[in-house]
Design a protein around this motif. Structure first.
Motif, PDB file in Angstrom:
ATOM      1  N   LEU A 171     -24.324  36.681  -1.297  1.00  0.00           N
ATOM      2  CA  LEU A 171     -23.743  37.950  -1.700  1.00  0.00           C
ATOM      3  C   LEU A 171     -24.775  38.810  -2.417  1.00  0.00           C
ATOM      4  N   SER A 172     -24.585  40.124  -2.298  1.00  0.00           N
ATOM      5  CA  SER A 172     -25.449  41.046  -3.032  1.00  0.00           C
ATOM      6  C   SER A 172     -25.036  41.053  -4.501  1.00  0.00           C
ATOM      7  N   PRO A 173     -25.913  41.522  -5.404  1.00  0.00           N
ATOM      8  CA  PRO A 173     -25.537  41.609  -6.833  1.00  0.00           C
ATOM      9  C   PRO A 173     -24.259  42.415  -7.048  1.00  0.00           C
ATOM     10  N   LEU A 174     -24.079  43.498  -6.268  1.00  0.00           N
ATOM     11  CA  LEU A 174     -22.876  44.314  -6.393  1.00  0.00           C
ATOM     12  C   LEU A 174     -21.645  43.520  -5.992  1.00  0.00           C
ATOM     13  N   GLN A 175     -21.760  42.773  -4.882  1.00  0.00           N
ATOM     14  CA  GLN A 175     -20.623  41.978  -4.427  1.00  0.00           C
ATOM     15  C   GLN A 175     -20.255  40.899  -5.440  1.00  0.00           C
ATOM     16  N   ILE A 176     -21.260  40.297  -6.082  1.00  0.00           N
ATOM     17  CA  ILE A 176     -20.992  39.261  -7.077  1.00  0.00           C
ATOM     18  C   ILE A 176     -20.237  39.848  -8.258  1.00  0.00           C
ATOM     19  N   LYS A 177     -20.653  41.042  -8.720  1.00  0.00           N
ATOM     20  CA  LYS A 177     -19.973  41.701  -9.839  1.00  0.00           C
ATOM     21  C   LYS A 177     -18.528  42.042  -9.472  1.00  0.00           C
ATOM     22  N   VAL A 178     -18.348  42.558  -8.258  1.00  0.00           N
ATOM     23  CA  VAL A 178     -17.001  42.894  -7.809  1.00  0.00           C
ATOM     24  C   VAL A 178     -16.150  41.631  -7.697  1.00  0.00           C
ATOM     25  N   LEU A 179     -16.751  40.546  -7.188  1.00  0.00           N
ATOM     26  CA  LEU A 179     -16.038  39.274  -7.056  1.00  0.00           C
ATOM     27  C   LEU A 179     -15.565  38.773  -8.417  1.00  0.00           C
ATOM     28  N   LEU A 180     -16.401  38.903  -9.429  1.00  0.00           N
ATOM     29  CA  LEU A 180     -16.030  38.459 -10.770  1.00  0.00           C
ATOM     30  C   LEU A 180     -14.843  39.269 -11.302  1.00  0.00           C
ATOM     31  N   ILE A 181     -14.843  40.586 -11.034  1.00  0.00           N
ATOM     32  CA  ILE A 181     -13.725  41.432 -11.464  1.00  0.00           C
ATOM     33  C   ILE A 181     -12.442  41.005 -10.762  1.00  0.00           C
ATOM     34  N   VAL A 182     -12.534  40.705  -9.468  1.00  0.00           N
ATOM     35  CA  VAL A 182     -11.367  40.265  -8.708  1.00  0.00           C
ATOM     36  C   VAL A 182     -10.855  38.923  -9.236  1.00  0.00           C
ATOM     37  N   ILE A 183     -11.775  38.004  -9.571  1.00  0.00           N
ATOM     38  CA  ILE A 183     -11.373  36.703 -10.110  1.00  0.00           C
ATOM     39  C   ILE A 183     -10.628  36.876 -11.427  1.00  0.00           C
ATOM     40  N   VAL A 184     -11.154  37.746 -12.295  1.00  0.00           N
ATOM     41  CA  VAL A 184     -10.480  38.022 -13.571  1.00  0.00           C
ATOM     42  C   VAL A 184      -9.079  38.570 -13.312  1.00  0.00           C
ATOM     43  N   TYR A 185      -8.978  39.442 -12.311  1.00  0.00           N
ATOM     44  CA  TYR A 185      -7.679  40.035 -11.990  1.00  0.00           C
ATOM     45  C   TYR A 185      -6.695  38.974 -11.493  1.00  0.00           C
TER      46      TYR A 185
ATOM     47  N   MET B 280     -18.499  51.181  -1.831  1.00  0.00           N
ATOM     48  CA  MET B 280     -19.767  50.542  -2.198  1.00  0.00           C
ATOM     49  C   MET B 280     -20.891  51.562  -2.330  1.00  0.00           C
ATOM     50  N   ALA B 281     -20.828  52.606  -1.507  1.00  0.00           N
ATOM     51  CA  ALA B 281     -21.900  53.604  -1.500  1.00  0.00           C
ATOM     52  C   ALA B 281     -21.756  54.636  -2.603  1.00  0.00           C
ATOM     53  N   ALA B 282     -20.526  54.890  -3.054  1.00  0.00           N
ATOM     54  CA  ALA B 282     -20.302  56.056  -3.910  1.00  0.00           C
ATOM     55  C   ALA B 282     -19.782  55.758  -5.311  1.00  0.00           C
ATOM     56  N   MET B 283     -19.242  54.571  -5.563  1.00  0.00           N
ATOM     57  CA  MET B 283     -18.494  54.354  -6.798  1.00  0.00           C
ATOM     58  C   MET B 283     -19.159  53.343  -7.721  1.00  0.00           C
ATOM     59  N   PRO B 284     -18.941  53.463  -9.044  1.00  0.00           N
ATOM     60  CA  PRO B 284     -19.435  52.463 -10.007  1.00  0.00           C
ATOM     61  C   PRO B 284     -18.773  51.111  -9.764  1.00  0.00           C
ATOM     62  N   VAL B 285     -19.459  50.047 -10.168  1.00  0.00           N
ATOM     63  CA  VAL B 285     -19.007  48.701  -9.848  1.00  0.00           C
ATOM     64  C   VAL B 285     -17.624  48.403 -10.437  1.00  0.00           C
ATOM     65  N   LEU B 286     -17.333  48.876 -11.660  1.00  0.00           N
ATOM     66  CA  LEU B 286     -16.048  48.589 -12.282  1.00  0.00           C
ATOM     67  C   LEU B 286     -14.911  49.190 -11.467  1.00  0.00           C
ATOM     68  N   ILE B 287     -15.080  50.430 -11.014  1.00  0.00           N
ATOM     69  CA  ILE B 287     -14.032  51.089 -10.233  1.00  0.00           C
ATOM     70  C   ILE B 287     -13.902  50.431  -8.863  1.00  0.00           C
ATOM     71  N   VAL B 288     -15.046  50.020  -8.274  1.00  0.00           N
ATOM     72  CA  VAL B 288     -14.984  49.290  -6.998  1.00  0.00           C
ATOM     73  C   VAL B 288     -14.178  48.009  -7.173  1.00  0.00           C
ATOM     74  N   GLY B 289     -14.439  47.293  -8.276  1.00  0.00           N
ATOM     75  CA  GLY B 289     -13.707  46.056  -8.527  1.00  0.00           C
ATOM     76  C   GLY B 289     -12.222  46.287  -8.691  1.00  0.00           C
ATOM     77  N   LEU B 290     -11.847  47.334  -9.429  1.00  0.00           N
ATOM     78  CA  LEU B 290     -10.440  47.659  -9.606  1.00  0.00           C
ATOM     79  C   LEU B 290      -9.800  48.065  -8.280  1.00  0.00           C
ATOM     80  N   LEU B 291     -10.542  48.856  -7.498  1.00  0.00           N
ATOM     81  CA  LEU B 291     -10.030  49.293  -6.193  1.00  0.00           C
ATOM     82  C   LEU B 291      -9.794  48.096  -5.285  1.00  0.00           C
ATOM     83  N   PHE B 292     -10.785  47.205  -5.202  1.00  0.00           N
ATOM     84  CA  PHE B 292     -10.647  46.038  -4.334  1.00  0.00           C
ATOM     85  C   PHE B 292      -9.525  45.120  -4.813  1.00  0.00           C
TER      86      PHE B 292
END
Length: 488
Positions: free
Chosen positions: A8-22, A318-330
């Motif tokens: 996974l890319s660093p961005l995907q890992i950060k998003v994955l962690l947010i999803v796990i917390v959720y 992934m192209a336009a949004m900050p990682v926190l908002i991407v994580g919340l969106l996903f």
């Protein structure tokens, strides 16, 4: 797990962690909700204490899922344009229609749809309805597991079977722990996140495109038509289909049963309709912006289509949004689909325990025993649905999803007329259940389309209506009122 994370890319890992917390938060809500369970009615219907906002949130979340988010983005990006919004608008119209009936549904003081049929028309109609209602819920649970896991897998690069297992465990555990309290609370959070996450995506996507003016200049003019790719007849068919399905679907109508009062049931339905009307345009606009970005050369259409057009939104995010908002969106997208699965699980458990176990297997069962049977049934359905999903038994799912159409075709008119018409009878009900279902089966399996592109449920409802009215007039109920018989 380490090799998977390494891919996974660093961005995907950060998003994955947010999803796990959720996901962990959803389990925590389930545990907290379990502390509120003191009776079977608490478990099945949240003690009939849902207020208008919580009711509206759980109603909206039950129907807003992957199809209403990523599916609408896909349609708007493709040939439907702004017309894709009708997919969700028609849900809102259905809730407006149901708002007029919601107080009656709440006043009936029943726990399940088959219980209503049993107490209004007799035990034979109750058991037929229970079977018709129960079977599709198993397939629907499996299909929602697959839908949630497919999104989770595609968004975060996780193996599909691993994703299915994670989704099945999380949904089944929090649903069993807290019943409708857990389902309603998680639904409320989920619908808030999906609307917030998708809403926040719009300005970021617009900024990437250079503003709405640039979007308009870079899409075909017909893309901005409300009737691009969808006809008036299709819109009417969707309204009829949603109204009939929401009216008799245990996963939806149980929310009205759980309202604090008939007035709250009405308010919740209206608020849910407003949520649908507003939300309808958010994924639609995102799909149109994505099309503009591709036409402007700012997004690679091949990259988007490689994962399917349904995954157009994640590429933009992934192209336009900050990682926190991407994580919340996903998280919102994944859990919007999960919110449908938890409702299906609870619906299946409630119907089996309340309308089959209590009525035909062990009549002397206590309320606590019925609640425990509901939980065990939910666990069994969850495991069975997981097995179906993990083996990707699509044919079985299609069969059970087909049953979902059957339940609305045959049971809608006996339910709604039973609330108001004194002559509604057992003979009309049985004729409606059998005749409406037979027409849907014939249309699905004959390979012919005598009614053009009309959904099979529409002619099924027409036949059901004729049979119900005809047989009820020929052999009307002798009770002289619309009141329900007391529960035995």
């Amino acid at each position: 797990m380490v090799p998977v994370l390494a891919a996974l890319s660093p961005l995907q890992i950060k998003v994955l962690l947010i999803v796990i917390v959720y996901l962990l938060a959803m389990l925590a809500i389930g545990f907290w909700s379990s502390k509120k369970i003191e009776s079977n009615e608490d478990f099945m219907l949240a003690g009939r204490k849902l207020g208008p906002l919580l009711l509206a949130g759980t109603l909206a979340a039950t129907e807003i899922g992957g199809g209403s988010s990523l599916g609408v983005v896909e349609k708007a990006y493709g040939q439907w344009g702004l017309g894709a919004s009708w997919y969700v608008i028609t849900m809102g119209i259905a809730f407006v229609i149901l708002a007029f009936i919601a107080p009656k549904l709440r006043s009936a003081e029943v726990k399940t749809v088959p219980e209503y049929f049993r107490r209004r028309y007799g035990r034979s109609s109750g058991i037929i309805t229970a079977i018709i209602m129960l079977l599709p819920l198993i397939g629907l649970t499996a299909s929602q597991f697959i839908a949630s896991a497919t999104i989770l897998s595609a968004l975060l690069g996780i193996n599909l079977k691993v994703a299915i297992t994670v989704v099945a465990i999380v949904v089944t555990v929090y649903s069993i722990m807290g019943g409708l309290w857990a389902v309603a609370m998680t639904d409320f959070v989920q619908v808030f996140l999906i609307v917030l996450g998708m809403g926040l995506a719009v300005p970021y996507a617009l900024n990437l495109a250079g503003g709405w003016g640039q979007v308009v200049q870079n899409v075909p003019a017909e893309t901005l038509s409300m009737f691009q790719g969808i006809s008036v007849s299709t819109i009417i068919s969707l309204i009829i289909m949603y109204t009939a399905s929401f009216m008799v679907g245990q996963e939806a109508v149980s929310r009205f049963y759980a309202a604090r009062s008939p007035k709250v049931a009405l308010k919740g339905s209206v608020i849910s309709a407003i949520v649908n009307f507003v939300y309808a345009f958010i994924p639609t606009v995102l799909g149109i912006i994505t099309l503009a970005l591709v036409n402007m050369g700012k997004m690679d259409s091949d990259a988007i289509l490689a994962d399917g057009a349904k995954m157009a939104l994640p590429h933009v995010a992934m192209a336009a949004m900050p990682v926190l908002i991407v994580g919340l969106l996903f998280s919102g997208i994944i859990c919007a689909t999960m919110s449908s699965a938890d409702s299906d699980l609870l619906g299946a458990g409630s119907i089996f325990a309340n309308d089959l176990y209590k009525q035909y297997i062990r009549k002397e069962a206590s309320a606590n025993e019925v609640m425990n049977v509901t939980r065990v049934t939910m666990l069994i359905v969850g495991i069975f649905a997981w097995l179906i999903a993990i083996s990707n038994s699509q044919n079985l799912i299609n069969i059970l999803m087909f049953s979902f159409t059957l339940r609305a075709a045959g049971s809608f008119f006996p339910y709604i007329f039973g609330l108001y018409w004194k002559k509604s009878s057992i003979f009309g009900t049985i004729a409606s259940l059998v005749g409406g279902s037979a027409i849907v089966i014939w249309l699905e399996h004959s390979g012919t389309h005598p009614f053009g592109q009309v959904e099979p449920i529409i002619p099924g409802l027409v036949v059901s209506f004729i049979l119900f009215i005809g047989f009820s007039l020929l052999a009307p109920s002798k009770r002289g009122d619309c009141e329900l018989a007391p529960e035995e």
